[in-house]
Design an enzyme around this catalytic site. Structure first.
Site, PDB file in Angstrom:
ATOM      1  N   TYR A   1       3.281  -7.400  17.228  1.00 11.95           N
ATOM      2  CA  TYR A   1       3.630  -6.349  16.245  1.00 11.95           C
ATOM      3  C   TYR A   1       4.236  -5.153  16.960  1.00 11.95           C
ATOM      4  O   TYR A   1       5.245  -4.588  16.532  1.00 11.95           O
ATOM      5  CB  TYR A   1       2.343  -5.976  15.526  1.00 11.95           C
ATOM      6  CG  TYR A   1       2.406  -4.866  14.506  1.00 11.95           C
ATOM      7  CD1 TYR A   1       2.900  -5.102  13.222  1.00 11.95           C
ATOM      8  CD2 TYR A   1       1.922  -3.594  14.804  1.00 11.95           C
ATOM      9  CE1 TYR A   1       2.911  -4.092  12.266  1.00 11.95           C
ATOM     10  CE2 TYR A   1       1.926  -2.580  13.858  1.00 11.95           C
ATOM     11  CZ  TYR A   1       2.428  -2.836  12.588  1.00 11.95           C
ATOM     12  OH  TYR A   1       2.429  -1.826  11.650  1.00 11.95           O
TER      13      TYR A   1
ATOM     14  N   PRO B   1       3.181   6.500  11.140  1.00 13.62           N
ATOM     15  CA  PRO B   1       1.872   6.859  10.573  1.00 13.62           C
ATOM     16  C   PRO B   1       0.727   6.340  11.440  1.00 13.62           C
ATOM     17  O   PRO B   1       0.891   5.379  12.198  1.00 13.62           O
ATOM     18  CB  PRO B   1       1.844   6.146   9.220  1.00 13.62           C
ATOM     19  CG  PRO B   1       3.143   5.432   9.071  1.00 13.62           C
ATOM     20  CD  PRO B   1       3.787   5.372  10.425  1.00 13.62           C
TER      21      PRO B   1
ATOM     22  N   LEU C   1       0.818  -1.227   0.000  1.00 17.29           N
ATOM     23  CA  LEU C   1       0.000   0.000   0.000  1.00 17.29           C
ATOM     24  C   LEU C   1       0.849   1.273   0.000  1.00 17.29           C
ATOM     25  O   LEU C   1       0.685   2.150  -0.856  1.00 17.29           O
ATOM     26  CB  LEU C   1      -0.916  -0.040   1.245  1.00 17.29           C
ATOM     27  CG  LEU C   1      -1.611   1.238   1.679  1.00 17.29           C
ATOM     28  CD1 LEU C   1      -2.638   1.672   0.650  1.00 17.29           C
ATOM     29  CD2 LEU C   1      -2.292   1.026   3.046  1.00 17.29           C
ATOM     30  N   VAL C   2       1.762   1.378   0.946  1.00 16.19           N
ATOM     31  CA  VAL C   2       2.547   2.610   1.081  1.00 16.19           C
ATOM     32  C   VAL C   2       3.625   2.683  -0.006  1.00 16.19           C
ATOM     33  O   VAL C   2       3.860   3.731  -0.604  1.00 16.19           O
ATOM     34  CB  VAL C   2       3.169   2.716   2.493  1.00 16.19           C
ATOM     35  CG1 VAL C   2       3.929   4.027   2.643  1.00 16.19           C
ATOM     36  CG2 VAL C   2       2.096   2.605   3.573  1.00 16.19           C
TER      37      VAL C   2
ATOM     38  N   LYS D   1       8.046  -3.627  16.432  1.00 14.04           N
ATOM     39  CA  LYS D   1       8.223  -2.291  15.854  1.00 14.04           C
ATOM     40  C   LYS D   1       8.942  -1.350  16.831  1.00 14.04           C
ATOM     41  O   LYS D   1       9.770  -0.534  16.413  1.00 14.04           O
ATOM     42  CB  LYS D   1       6.862  -1.707  15.471  1.00 14.04           C
ATOM     43  CG  LYS D   1       6.228  -2.376  14.252  1.00 14.04           C
ATOM     44  CD  LYS D   1       6.802  -1.797  12.977  1.00 14.04           C
ATOM     45  CE  LYS D   1       6.115  -2.310  11.742  1.00 14.04           C
ATOM     46  NZ  LYS D   1       6.678  -1.782  10.500  1.00 14.04           N
TER      47      LYS D   1
HETATM   48  P1  NAP Z   1       1.290  -3.979   2.881  1.00 15.63           P
HETATM   49  O1  NAP Z   1       0.441  -3.338   1.846  1.00 15.63           O
HETATM   50  O2  NAP Z   1       0.808  -5.228   3.513  1.00 15.63           O
HETATM   51  O3  NAP Z   1       2.717  -4.235   2.230  1.00 15.63           O
HETATM   52  C1  NAP Z   1       3.701  -4.927   2.929  1.00 15.63           C
HETATM   53  C2  NAP Z   1       4.929  -4.952   2.085  1.00 15.63           C
HETATM   54  O4  NAP Z   1       5.956  -5.670   2.780  1.00 15.63           O
HETATM   55  C3  NAP Z   1       4.734  -5.657   0.739  1.00 15.63           C
HETATM   56  O5  NAP Z   1       5.479  -4.995  -0.238  1.00 15.63           O
HETATM   57  C4  NAP Z   1       5.297  -7.037   1.016  1.00 15.63           C
HETATM   58  O6  NAP Z   1       5.755  -7.693  -0.152  1.00 15.63           O
HETATM   59  C5  NAP Z   1       6.444  -6.697   1.920  1.00 15.63           C
HETATM   60  N1  NAP Z   1       6.852  -7.819   2.725  1.00 15.63           N
HETATM   61  C6  NAP Z   1       6.132  -8.502   3.653  1.00 15.63           C
HETATM   62  N2  NAP Z   1       6.847  -9.515   4.163  1.00 15.63           N
HETATM   63  C7  NAP Z   1       8.051  -9.467   3.529  1.00 15.63           C
HETATM   64  C8  NAP Z   1       9.222 -10.268   3.600  1.00 15.63           C
HETATM   65  N3  NAP Z   1       9.303 -11.319   4.440  1.00 15.63           N
HETATM   66  N4  NAP Z   1      10.256  -9.965   2.792  1.00 15.63           N
HETATM   67  C9  NAP Z   1      10.199  -8.912   1.948  1.00 15.63           C
HETATM   68  N5  NAP Z   1       9.127  -8.114   1.849  1.00 15.63           N
HETATM   69  C10 NAP Z   1       8.062  -8.403   2.621  1.00 15.63           C
HETATM   70  O7  NAP Z   1       1.630  -2.978   4.045  1.00 15.63           O
HETATM   71  P2  NAP Z   1       1.576  -1.383   4.106  1.00 15.63           P
HETATM   72  O8  NAP Z   1       0.247  -1.047   4.662  1.00 15.63           O
HETATM   73  O9  NAP Z   1       2.031  -0.800   2.824  1.00 15.63           O
HETATM   74  O10 NAP Z   1       2.630  -1.106   5.254  1.00 15.63           O
HETATM   75  C11 NAP Z   1       3.878  -0.476   4.994  1.00 15.63           C
HETATM   76  C12 NAP Z   1       4.496  -0.071   6.315  1.00 15.63           C
HETATM   77  O11 NAP Z   1       3.628   0.845   6.975  1.00 15.63           O
HETATM   78  C13 NAP Z   1       4.701  -1.241   7.283  1.00 15.63           C
HETATM   79  O12 NAP Z   1       5.934  -1.114   7.911  1.00 15.63           O
HETATM   80  C14 NAP Z   1       3.557  -1.085   8.274  1.00 15.63           C
HETATM   81  O13 NAP Z   1       3.900  -1.628   9.524  1.00 15.63           O
HETATM   82  C15 NAP Z   1       3.396   0.411   8.307  1.00 15.63           C
HETATM   83  N6  NAP Z   1       2.061   0.900   8.707  1.00 15.63           N
HETATM   84  C16 NAP Z   1       0.954   0.524   7.993  1.00 15.63           C
HETATM   85  C17 NAP Z   1      -0.287   1.011   8.402  1.00 15.63           C
HETATM   86  C18 NAP Z   1      -1.555   0.655   7.668  1.00 15.63           C
HETATM   87  O14 NAP Z   1      -2.638   1.070   8.127  1.00 15.63           O
HETATM   88  N7  NAP Z   1      -1.518  -0.054   6.553  1.00 15.63           N
HETATM   89  C19 NAP Z   1      -0.373   1.881   9.506  1.00 15.63           C
HETATM   90  C20 NAP Z   1       0.794   2.252  10.179  1.00 15.63           C
HETATM   91  C21 NAP Z   1       2.009   1.752   9.760  1.00 15.63           C
HETATM   92  P3  NAP Z   1       4.781  -8.558  -1.123  1.00 15.63           P
HETATM   93  O15 NAP Z   1       3.442  -7.881  -1.126  1.00 15.63           O
HETATM   94  O16 NAP Z   1       5.485  -8.476  -2.435  1.00 15.63           O
HETATM   95  O17 NAP Z   1       4.688  -9.907  -0.547  1.00 15.63           O
END
Ligand code: NAP
Ligand code: GDP
Length: 325
Positions: free
Chosen positions: A143, A170, A12-13, A147
C-alpha cells in the site's frame, strides 16, 4: 461551470464529502457553490483498475476537477495479508485516474495518501517533506509504495505538463459508512463491530495486540470539509497533511475504552497479545495545514466516536459488516 468527480464516492470519505456538500448551506464555506455539479462514483460505476472503464467514466461525466479517493483500503491485518493486491490494485487505479485526467484536460486532481505510507524509521513528527526518506513499515509496504508513487506522479505531471495535481495525507479516518468487516477493517470500525457482537452475544470483547500503540484519528466529516477547502484553496503540488494536532495521539486501549462506553458494553474485555501491534506510532504535524486553513474546528474525538457508533447501531443491517454473525 465545474464538474467535480469524487472517485471512491461510495466509501467512508466519499460519503462524508457528499454529506457535507448536501447539508452545508449552498454558497457557504463548505457547501455547494453555484455552477458546481458533484458526482460521487463507486466501483459499480466503473472498475478504475481497468483503463477502458476509467476512460468511459470520464467520458460520461466530463469532470473538470477530481477528488481521487478510490483505493483498495484496509486495516493492519488486511495490509499484512494482501500486500500484492494493495500494491497492484492501487498502482493501477492511481495511474488510470491520473493519466485519464491528463488526457481529458482535468484542471485539478487531489489524490489521497495516508500517514501509513511514511518511513517506519524517521524523525517525528511526520511532515510533508518526509514521505520518501526511508522504507515503509513491513506490515504495509505494498500500500505504501503504491501511494508514494502518486506523489512522484504528481511531480512528474507538474514538471512535464504544468498540471495542478496534488495530494492530501490524512491520518486514520473513522465515521459513518466505514468498513466494519471484522478482519479487514481499520481499528475503530473493527472494534466497534466486535464490541457490538460481544454485547449482543454475551461473549468477551477481544482487542488485537497490546493496546499500547498510538494513533491520530480524524472524523470523516472534518476530513470532508478539509478536502472541500483544498479543492478551492490549495494549488501546490506538495502534499498537505490533514490531521488533528500531533499532541492528540490516542492509545488503542483508550480507543477501546471509548468504544466500550459508547456501545454500553459491560462484559469481559481482554487483549490478544499474539496479534500484531503494527507501527508503534506515527504522529503527524498539522502545522502547514493550520498556517493555511484559517479558522477550523475539529470535532472532539469522543463526540465523533459517539456519532459513528450511533450510525453503526442504526444502520447495522445495511452497513459494510462483511459476514453477518
Ligand atoms: P473505503 O471506505 O474502503 O472506500 C473505498 C472506495 O474506493 C469505495 O468507494 C470503493 O468503491 C472504491 N474503490 C475500491 N476499489 C475500486 C476500484 N477498483 N474501482 C473503483 N472504485 C474502487 O475507503 P476510505 O476509507 O473512504 O478511503 C478513501 C481514501 O482515503 C483512500 O484513498 C484511502 O487510501 C485514504 N485513507 C483512508 C484512511 C482510513 O483510515 N480509512 C486513512 C488514510 C487515508 P465500492 O465501495 O463501491 O466498491
Ligand atoms: P494502522 O494505523 O494502519 O496500523 O491501522 P489500523 O486502523 O488497522 O490500526 C491498527 C492498530 O490497532 C494496531 O496497533 C492493532 O494491533 C490495533 N487493533 C486492535 N484491535 C484491532 C482490530 O480489531 N482491527 C484492527 N485493524 N486493528 C486492531
Amino acid at each position: 461551470m465545474s464538474v467535480i468527480l469524487v472517485t471512491g464516492g461510495s466509501g467512508l470519505v466519499g460519503k462524508a464529502i457528499q454529506y457535507v456538500i448536501e447539508t452545508e448551506p449552498e454558497g457557504s464555506r463548505f457547501g455547494k457553490k453555484p455552477g458546481e455539479t458533484w458526482v460521487f462514483a463507486g466501483s459499480a460505476d466503473g472498475d478504475l483498475r481497468d483503463q477502458a472503464q476509467t476512460k468511459k467514466l470520464f467520458e460520461k461525466y466530463k469532470p473538470t476537477h477530481v477528488i481521487h479517493l478510490a483505493a483498495l483500503v484496509g486495516g493492519l491485518f488486511a495490509n499484512m495479508k494482501y500486500k500484492l493486491d494493495f500494491l497492484r490494485d492501487n498502482v493501477l487505479i492511481n495511474d488510470n485516474v491520473l493519466h485519464t485526467s491528463h488526457l481529458t484536460g482535468v484542471k485539478k486532481v487531489i489524490s489521497c495518501l495516508s500517514t501509513c505510507v511514511y518511513p517506519d524509521k524517521v524523525e517525528y513528527p511526520l511532515d510533508e517533506t518526509k514521505i520518501h526518506l526511508g522504507l515503509p513499515h513491513d506490515s504495509n509496504f505494498g500500500y505504501a509504495y503504491a501511494k508514494r508513487m502518486v506523489d512522484v506522479s504528481n511531480h512528474a505531471y507538474k514538471d512535464q505538463f504544468g498540471h495542478n495535481f496534488t495530494s492530501a495525507i490524512p491520518t486514520n479516518v473513522f465515521g459513518p459508512h466505514d468498513n466494519y468487516d471484522l478482519e479487514s477493517a481499520h481499528v475503530i470500525p473493527g472494534l466497534v463491530h466486535k464490541c457490538y457482537l460481544a454485547k449482543k452475544n454475551g461473549t468477551p470483547f477481544v482487542v488485537g495486540g497490546t493496546g499500547k500503540p498510538l494513533r491520530q484519528f480524524i472524523y470523516s466529516q472534518d476530513l470532508a470539509k478539509l478536502f472541500i477547502w483544498m479543492l478551492r484553496n490549495y494549488d501546490d503540488v506538495e502534499p498537505l497533511i490533514l490531521s488533528v494536532d500531533e499532541t492528540e495521539e490516542v492509545s488503542i486501549k483508550q480507543v477501546a475504552d471509548a468504544i466500550v462506553k459508547a456501545v454500553g458494553f459491560e462484559g469481559e474485555y481482554t487483549f490478544d497479545t499474539a496479534r500484531a501491534d503494527g507501527q508503534f506510532r506515527k504522529p503527524a504535524s498539522n502545522k502547514k495545514l493550520l498556517s493555511l486553513v484559517g479558522d477550523f474546528q475539529f470535532t472532539p474525538f469522543e463526540q465523533a466516536l459517539d456519532e459513528s457508533v450511533k450510525w453503526f447501531l442504526e444502520n447495522y443491517d445495511t452497513a459494510r459488516t462483511g459476514k453477518q454473525q
